[in-house]
Write a protein that holds these residues in place. Structure first.
Motif, PDB file in Angstrom:
ATOM      1  N   LEU A   1       7.298  31.792  59.590  1.00 60.58           N
ATOM      2  CA  LEU A   1       7.310  31.085  58.300  1.00 60.58           C
ATOM      3  C   LEU A   1       6.087  31.441  57.472  1.00 60.58           C
ATOM      4  O   LEU A   1       6.158  31.544  56.250  1.00 60.58           O
ATOM      5  CB  LEU A   1       7.318  29.569  58.534  1.00 60.58           C
ATOM      6  CG  LEU A   1       8.641  28.986  58.959  1.00 60.58           C
ATOM      7  CD1 LEU A   1       8.476  27.549  59.394  1.00 60.58           C
ATOM      8  CD2 LEU A   1       9.626  29.066  57.805  1.00 60.58           C
ATOM      9  N   VAL A   2       4.963  31.633  58.155  1.00 53.79           N
ATOM     10  CA  VAL A   2       3.749  31.997  57.420  1.00 53.79           C
ATOM     11  C   VAL A   2       3.894  33.412  56.864  1.00 53.79           C
ATOM     12  O   VAL A   2       3.519  33.694  55.729  1.00 53.79           O
ATOM     13  CB  VAL A   2       2.498  31.885  58.320  1.00 53.79           C
ATOM     14  CG1 VAL A   2       1.228  32.139  57.513  1.00 53.79           C
ATOM     15  CG2 VAL A   2       2.418  30.508  58.955  1.00 53.79           C
TER      16      VAL A   2
ATOM     17  N   LEU B   1       4.472  23.755  57.156  1.00 52.27           N
ATOM     18  CA  LEU B   1       5.535  24.733  56.867  1.00 52.27           C
ATOM     19  C   LEU B   1       6.644  24.649  57.908  1.00 52.27           C
ATOM     20  O   LEU B   1       7.819  24.715  57.584  1.00 52.27           O
ATOM     21  CB  LEU B   1       4.965  26.157  56.868  1.00 52.27           C
ATOM     22  CG  LEU B   1       4.209  26.618  55.641  1.00 52.27           C
ATOM     23  CD1 LEU B   1       3.696  28.033  55.837  1.00 52.27           C
ATOM     24  CD2 LEU B   1       5.091  26.554  54.410  1.00 52.27           C
TER      25      LEU B   1
ATOM     26  N   LEU C   1       7.405  42.463  51.284  1.00 56.81           N
ATOM     27  CA  LEU C   1       7.531  41.439  52.319  1.00 56.81           C
ATOM     28  C   LEU C   1       6.884  40.114  51.972  1.00 56.81           C
ATOM     29  O   LEU C   1       7.043  39.146  52.686  1.00 56.81           O
ATOM     30  CB  LEU C   1       6.911  41.953  53.634  1.00 56.81           C
ATOM     31  CG  LEU C   1       7.543  43.197  54.235  1.00 56.81           C
ATOM     32  CD1 LEU C   1       6.922  43.496  55.573  1.00 56.81           C
ATOM     33  CD2 LEU C   1       9.039  43.015  54.390  1.00 56.81           C
ATOM     34  N   THR C   2       6.120  40.062  50.924  1.00 59.07           N
ATOM     35  CA  THR C   2       5.404  38.822  50.650  1.00 59.07           C
ATOM     36  C   THR C   2       5.307  38.571  49.148  1.00 59.07           C
ATOM     37  O   THR C   2       5.367  39.507  48.354  1.00 59.07           O
ATOM     38  CB  THR C   2       3.986  38.871  51.272  1.00 59.07           C
ATOM     39  OG1 THR C   2       3.313  37.657  50.969  1.00 59.07           O
ATOM     40  CG2 THR C   2       3.167  40.026  50.759  1.00 59.07           C
TER      41      THR C   2
ATOM     42  N   ARG D   1       8.558  20.982  57.965  1.00 55.41           N
ATOM     43  CA  ARG D   1       9.443  20.650  56.852  1.00 55.41           C
ATOM     44  C   ARG D   1      10.751  21.463  56.865  1.00 55.41           C
ATOM     45  O   ARG D   1      11.616  21.254  56.021  1.00 55.41           O
ATOM     46  CB  ARG D   1       8.705  20.782  55.521  1.00 55.41           C
ATOM     47  CG  ARG D   1       8.425  22.156  55.084  1.00 55.41           C
ATOM     48  CD  ARG D   1       8.046  22.206  53.621  1.00 55.41           C
ATOM     49  NE  ARG D   1       8.276  23.553  53.184  1.00 55.41           N
ATOM     50  CZ  ARG D   1       7.517  24.222  52.369  1.00 55.41           C
ATOM     51  NH1 ARG D   1       6.468  23.674  51.843  1.00 55.41           N
ATOM     52  NH2 ARG D   1       7.817  25.462  52.042  1.00 55.41           N
ATOM     53  N   GLN D   2      10.873  22.390  57.831  1.00 55.67           N
ATOM     54  CA  GLN D   2      12.153  23.092  57.982  1.00 55.67           C
ATOM     55  C   GLN D   2      13.245  22.157  58.492  1.00 55.67           C
ATOM     56  O   GLN D   2      14.429  22.431  58.326  1.00 55.67           O
ATOM     57  CB  GLN D   2      12.016  24.259  58.985  1.00 55.67           C
ATOM     58  CG  GLN D   2      11.086  25.361  58.565  1.00 55.67           C
ATOM     59  CD  GLN D   2      11.548  26.042  57.305  1.00 55.67           C
ATOM     60  OE1 GLN D   2      12.685  26.485  57.208  1.00 55.67           O
ATOM     61  NE2 GLN D   2      10.662  26.119  56.326  1.00 55.67           N
TER      62      GLN D   2
ATOM     63  N   PHE E   1      16.415  25.858  50.562  1.00 60.54           N
ATOM     64  CA  PHE E   1      14.978  25.577  50.635  1.00 60.54           C
ATOM     65  C   PHE E   1      14.782  24.156  51.156  1.00 60.54           C
ATOM     66  O   PHE E   1      15.547  23.256  50.810  1.00 60.54           O
ATOM     67  CB  PHE E   1      14.367  25.727  49.231  1.00 60.54           C
ATOM     68  CG  PHE E   1      12.887  25.556  49.198  1.00 60.54           C
ATOM     69  CD1 PHE E   1      12.067  26.567  49.669  1.00 60.54           C
ATOM     70  CD2 PHE E   1      12.310  24.393  48.713  1.00 60.54           C
ATOM     71  CE1 PHE E   1      10.682  26.420  49.648  1.00 60.54           C
ATOM     72  CE2 PHE E   1      10.936  24.231  48.682  1.00 60.54           C
ATOM     73  CZ  PHE E   1      10.122  25.249  49.158  1.00 60.54           C
TER      74      PHE E   1
ATOM     75  N   LEU F   1       6.751  35.077  56.178  1.00 59.33           N
ATOM     76  CA  LEU F   1       7.815  35.251  55.184  1.00 59.33           C
ATOM     77  C   LEU F   1       7.591  34.445  53.913  1.00 59.33           C
ATOM     78  O   LEU F   1       8.146  34.758  52.868  1.00 59.33           O
ATOM     79  CB  LEU F   1       9.167  34.879  55.803  1.00 59.33           C
ATOM     80  CG  LEU F   1       9.622  35.814  56.923  1.00 59.33           C
ATOM     81  CD1 LEU F   1      10.815  35.237  57.650  1.00 59.33           C
ATOM     82  CD2 LEU F   1       9.962  37.195  56.375  1.00 59.33           C
TER      83      LEU F   1
ATOM     84  N   THR G   1      12.542  38.771  49.089  1.00 60.47           N
ATOM     85  CA  THR G   1      13.243  37.510  48.832  1.00 60.47           C
ATOM     86  C   THR G   1      13.865  37.546  47.437  1.00 60.47           C
ATOM     87  O   THR G   1      14.944  37.010  47.227  1.00 60.47           O
ATOM     88  CB  THR G   1      12.279  36.311  48.934  1.00 60.47           C
ATOM     89  OG1 THR G   1      11.152  36.562  48.117  1.00 60.47           O
ATOM     90  CG2 THR G   1      11.836  36.085  50.353  1.00 60.47           C
TER      91      THR G   1
ATOM     92  N   ASP H   1       7.334  30.947  51.337  1.00 64.76           N
ATOM     93  CA  ASP H   1       8.141  29.787  50.969  1.00 64.76           C
ATOM     94  C   ASP H   1       9.617  30.064  50.733  1.00 64.76           C
ATOM     95  O   ASP H   1      10.450  29.207  50.935  1.00 64.76           O
ATOM     96  CB  ASP H   1       7.553  29.176  49.687  1.00 64.76           C
ATOM     97  CG  ASP H   1       6.733  27.959  50.017  1.00 64.76           C
ATOM     98  OD1 ASP H   1       6.744  27.554  51.187  1.00 64.76           O
ATOM     99  OD2 ASP H   1       6.088  27.422  49.109  1.00 64.76           O
ATOM    100  N   ASN H   2       9.909  31.269  50.266  1.00 65.34           N
ATOM    101  CA  ASN H   2      11.294  31.515  49.855  1.00 65.34           C
ATOM    102  C   ASN H   2      12.187  32.036  50.965  1.00 65.34           C
ATOM    103  O   ASN H   2      13.326  32.410  50.737  1.00 65.34           O
ATOM    104  CB  ASN H   2      11.323  32.529  48.698  1.00 65.34           C
ATOM    105  CG  ASN H   2      10.631  31.979  47.475  1.00 65.34           C
ATOM    106  OD1 ASN H   2      10.340  30.790  47.412  1.00 65.34           O
ATOM    107  ND2 ASN H   2      10.360  32.829  46.510  1.00 65.34           N
ATOM    108  N   ALA H   3      11.664  32.094  52.193  1.00 66.20           N
ATOM    109  CA  ALA H   3      12.431  32.692  53.287  1.00 66.20           C
ATOM    110  C   ALA H   3      13.652  31.841  53.639  1.00 66.20           C
ATOM    111  O   ALA H   3      13.571  30.618  53.672  1.00 66.20           O
ATOM    112  CB  ALA H   3      11.538  32.825  54.504  1.00 66.20           C
TER     113      ALA H   3
ATOM    114  N   PRO I   1      12.760  28.050  44.202  1.00 64.15           N
ATOM    115  CA  PRO I   1      13.783  27.930  45.252  1.00 64.15           C
ATOM    116  C   PRO I   1      14.371  26.530  45.407  1.00 64.15           C
ATOM    117  O   PRO I   1      15.385  26.373  46.072  1.00 64.15           O
ATOM    118  CB  PRO I   1      13.002  28.318  46.517  1.00 64.15           C
ATOM    119  CG  PRO I   1      11.585  27.991  46.213  1.00 64.15           C
ATOM    120  CD  PRO I   1      11.416  28.220  44.745  1.00 64.15           C
TER     121      PRO I   1
END
Lengths: 523, 316
Positions: B36-37, A411, A50-51, A414-415, A445, B39, A126, B41-43, A437
């Protein structure tokens, strides 16, 4: 700072463990030793799928094993696999598993465990989703599995051996439970040399030697080969304050100290009882990332103008203070990644041509719009790079504003392409360039690259017969990247230096600590 | 007394309701997306959306509040978005080091502060008084983190008398625990000791000028007896008030010291949770802290009645 003594001490530090290791280490090795590690970040989840967080992978690589791992040349080599073959169309891989291996719960490893684990990894991680879409694992017999791909991919084994999003093999029963609950895996059972003894949230994570471990017999290389659990217990002690970690290194309270404050490294060079270890891998790519969907930098001329104006060395010094912490380099790959390193982008790099940059700004459609630079003070180096960007933009006649937030807010903001135009960002070193990415438009991304040329060359590399054959394509990818500028590559950070107690021998590192094969001498 | 206690406990309900609403709104209106935290950066946007649905973050804010608050009323503070554990168990796990630190710090502060204050009052205008008051001014003005770092570098790194970290729970026994906790407790205690010293001195000076003290001395009682039995006992109430308030702030406000000394207490839990936007942990912890703070104040108020029967808390 005088760098000569630092370099000499560092070299000495690197050589000391080798010299000491050879001198009768076996006679003095303490099989009941405890290795205390001062570590800066606490893992959120320990589920490796998951990470991509270091705090998780640095622990999990001791507990879990994968089908493939990378050696010290960053090449994928078998770990749980005994032998394998690839079909002529490169679409099917058949893996014969090693027999007689057991999990930490005493259960034998079979094809069912591998199929369950890998199919969840393909669906959840991912790396699996981005690089092996539509792939599937199937059981052929009790010790044989197959992997079927939708399209051939040269980097398949590299992705299976991912260092961050570890494709860990766990018992099927644990995978089934996690799938049923749609929750992270909480019970960590692998086949690795250490098993999880206790995780005390916020305080420490305790690993202990797994006596049923059966190592491979090849010599150790990177993450591959023979693993010996010489140390009995390993404690990751989570110390968030860097001054406290520094003090712990100075007093010898910890055997290994990570995430040391850069400004105080000099203080450790002459400290008694410890030496410094500079890892050969694991830095980050330092970049300026553009929003290419909307706003001023959607215009390629403006991105090129900013790139033309940059005096990279002074930018990096402003960000990282001293060249011992960075190297100025135009390559997406790191120098030791022989298959991915390229100097083809060099002509576009570090030009510092302000007049040409100003002319290009005029030539573009720029009419005084305000460029938004999004930044956080939580990462001082990146914040400094953002300040420098603002100055450079001013020099070439572009208005800008610095929007400063805490990291989770950055985070989130910036989406949305409306929220920023530019930010300074580091990307951890990855095994293959496809894992960055910002290159592939299909990754969506933030920054929103949209270059069919880059997408195309990424696919061509995957379909090449070998990495050697793909060499010209890797160069082409670099040229295209520097022409399109999804990011501006400024250079590479040097991996963080680690303080090692002199009683610890054989410590190695490959994008994270390698704790098996570490010995602690009897005192 | 029972009615008073019940009344105070019932008065908690509106306080908690207001705190619950305010904390929920603050936490949810602060930018930063836990998905987001989690998952990284690559989510992909799809991953983020799926996780929002799984965590219930896609629902309207009032609905999210009601779901959470209904659970709180049933005694369930929810589960951490990151760690999977229940908020109550995380809080309990992190409360132990914080409580141990607070109790030790309070003991050190009381010993230094009350002792120093009495001595300063007794030696009013002399060297001892001046030194104690100068130290108290220093103690009040130095920031906690600076004092903590100074203590680490002097006592742990230079003299090697103490370890650099402030807590160890892996079965080391009470004395070892106290040994590990001593430096952070001292760092926390200095400010409270300074406050207590000044307050004790002021109150003691007032009491020592009273007629009954003169009478006690005239009767030929020892100075010890005059100071403690007749003097300090009557100066205790305001001192106790400061002790109660400072203990509340110790439990809830040791964030910086916990971070400097690597103590896995409530402060660190909340800071980590804010950094990760672990909404349920922030909400639950702040609620529990509010309850603890109000309860500590209640206990202090009730104690007044026992110490000085002239104070009838039930009528106050």
């Amino acid at each position: 700072m005088n760098k000569a003594p630092f370099a000499a001490a560092l070299l000495l530090g690197l050589l000391l463990p080798l010299a000491g290791g050879a001198a009768g280490a076996a006679a003095q090795t303490d099989r009941d030793a405890v290795l205390n590690i001062a570590y800066g970040n606490r893992p959120g989840t320990l589920d490796p799928y998951l990470t991509t967080n270091n705090a998780t992978s640095d622990v999990d690589r001791n507990i879990f094993e994968e089908l493939f791992v990378i050696n010290d040349k960053f090449q994928p080599v078998p770990e749980l696999v005994e032998s394998y073959r690839v079909s002529p169309d490169n679409l099917t891989y058949t893996f014969n598993l090693r027999k007689g291996l057991v999990f930490h719960n005493g259960q034998s490893l079979t094809a069912d465990d591998v199929v369950a684990s890998m199919n969840r990894w393909l669906a959840v991680s991912t790396q699996g989703k981005a690089n092996l879409p539509g792939a599937r694992f199937d059981k052929l017999d009790a010790y044989t599995v197959s992997l079927t791909l939708k399209t051939p991919s040269l980097i398949t084994l590299n992705i299976l051996a991912d260092v961050k999003n570890i494709a860990a093999i766990m018992p099927k029963s644990i995978i089934d439970r996690a799938q049923g609950d749609k929750q992270p895996v909480t019970e960590l059972i692998g086949t690795g040399p250490y098993r999880l003894a206790e995780f005390k949230q916020g305080e420490y994570l305790h690993l202990t030697r797994f006596d049923g471990y059966i190592p491979r017999q090849e010599p150790a290389s990177g993450l591959s080969g023979k693993k010996n659990a010489y140390v009995k217990d390993i404690y990751f002690r989570y110390i968030t304050d860097e001054s406290t970690r520094l003090a712990g290194a100075l007093t010898g309270e910890y055997d290994l100290v990570f995430n040391l404050p850069k400004d105080n490294i000099d203080q450790l060079i002459h400290a008694p009882g410890i030496h410094l270890y500079a890892p050969a891998s694991g830095g980050s790519l330092i970049t300026y990332l553009f929003n290419k969907q909307t706003g001023p930098f959607a215009d390629i001329k403006l991105r090129r103008a900013f790139n033309l104006a940059l005096d990279v060395n002074s930018v990096l010094v402003a960000g990282y203070s001293d060249p011992q912490f960075f190297s100025a380099d135009s390559s997406l790959g790191f120098p030791q990644q022989v298959d991915w390193y390229s100097e083809a982008g060099k002509p576009f790099y570090n030009q510092h041509k302000l007049d040409e940059a100003r002319a290009l700004v005029k030539e573009s459609g720029y009419h005084g719009q305000e460029v938004v630079i999004i930044a956080t003070k939580e990462y001082a180096e990146l914040y400094n790079l953002a300040i420098v960007a603002q100055q450079v933009l001013k020099q070439i006649g572009i208005n800008s504003r610095l929007d400063v937030y805490d990291w989770p807010t950055v985070l989130q903001r910036r989406q949305d392409p409306k929220n920023f135009d530019l930010c300074a960002l580091e990307f951890s070193m990855r095994q293959v360039l496809h894992q960055y990415p910002f290159l592939d438009s299909r990754a969506h991304f933030p920054g929103w690259s949209n270059s069919p040329d880059i997408d195309g060359v990424l696919d061509q590399i995957k379909q090449a017969p070998s990495l050697k054959a793909a060499r010209p394509l890797v160069d082409k990818l670099h040229v295209l990247t520097w022409q399109y500028l999804p990011v501006i590559v400024l250079g590479h950070t040097q991996p963080d230096i680690i303080a090692v107690k002199n009683t610890v021998q054989g410590y190695d590192d490959l994008i994270g600590p390698i704790l098996w094969n570490v010995r602690v001498n009897k005192q | 007394m029972i009615w008073y206690t019940l009344h105070r406990i019932l008065a908690l309900i509106p306080v908690l309701l207001v705190v619950a609403v305010v904390v929920f709104c603050l936490v949810h209106l602060t930018p930063g997306d836990p998905a987001l935290v989690i998952l990284g950066d690559n989510a992909s946007p799809g991953d983020v959306l799926a996780l929002h649905q799984q965590l219930g973050l896609d629902k309207p804010l009032p609905e999210q509040f009601w779901r959470w608050f209904a659970q709180v009323l049933r005694g369930n503070l929810g589960h951490s978005l990151f760690l999977g554990d229940s908020v109550a168990s995380l809080f309990a796990q992190h409360l132990k080091p914080t409580l141990a630190l607070a109790v030790l710090a309070q003991s050190i502060a009381m010993a230094l502060g009350i002792g120093g204050g009495i001595l300063a009052a007794y030696r009013r205008g002399r060297w001892a008084d001046r030194i104690i008051m100068a130290l108290a001014t220093f103690g009040l003005s130095i920031p906690g983190f600076l004092l903590g770092l100074f203590l680490i570098f002097f006592f742990a790194v230079h003299l090697r008398w103490f370890p650099v970290v402030g807590y160890k729970s892996d079965g080391i026994g009470l004395w070892q625990n106290l040994y590990y906790l001593f430096l952070p407790a001292l760092a926390l205690a200095i400010r409270i000791a300074a406050l207590l010293a000044r307050m004790t001195r002021t109150v003691m000076l007032e009491v020592l000028s009273e007629h009954y003290i003169k009478t006690a001395r005239a009767k030929g009682l020892s100075e010890w007896s005059v100071l403690w039995r007749h003097g300090f006992k009557n100066a205790l109430i305001p001192v106790l008030n400061i002790c109660g308030e400072s203990f509340g702030s110790l439990v809830t406000g040791a964030i910086v010291i916990e971070s400097v000394f690597g103590i896995p207490g409530i402060g660190l839990l909340i800071v980590d949770s804010i950094e990760r936007r672990d909404l349920t942990v922030i909400q639950g912890s702040v609620l529990l802290i509010t309850v603890s703070y109000v309860l500590i104040n209640l206990i202090v108020d009730l104690t007044f009645g026992f110490i000085d029967p002239r104070i009838n808390v039930s009528r106050s």
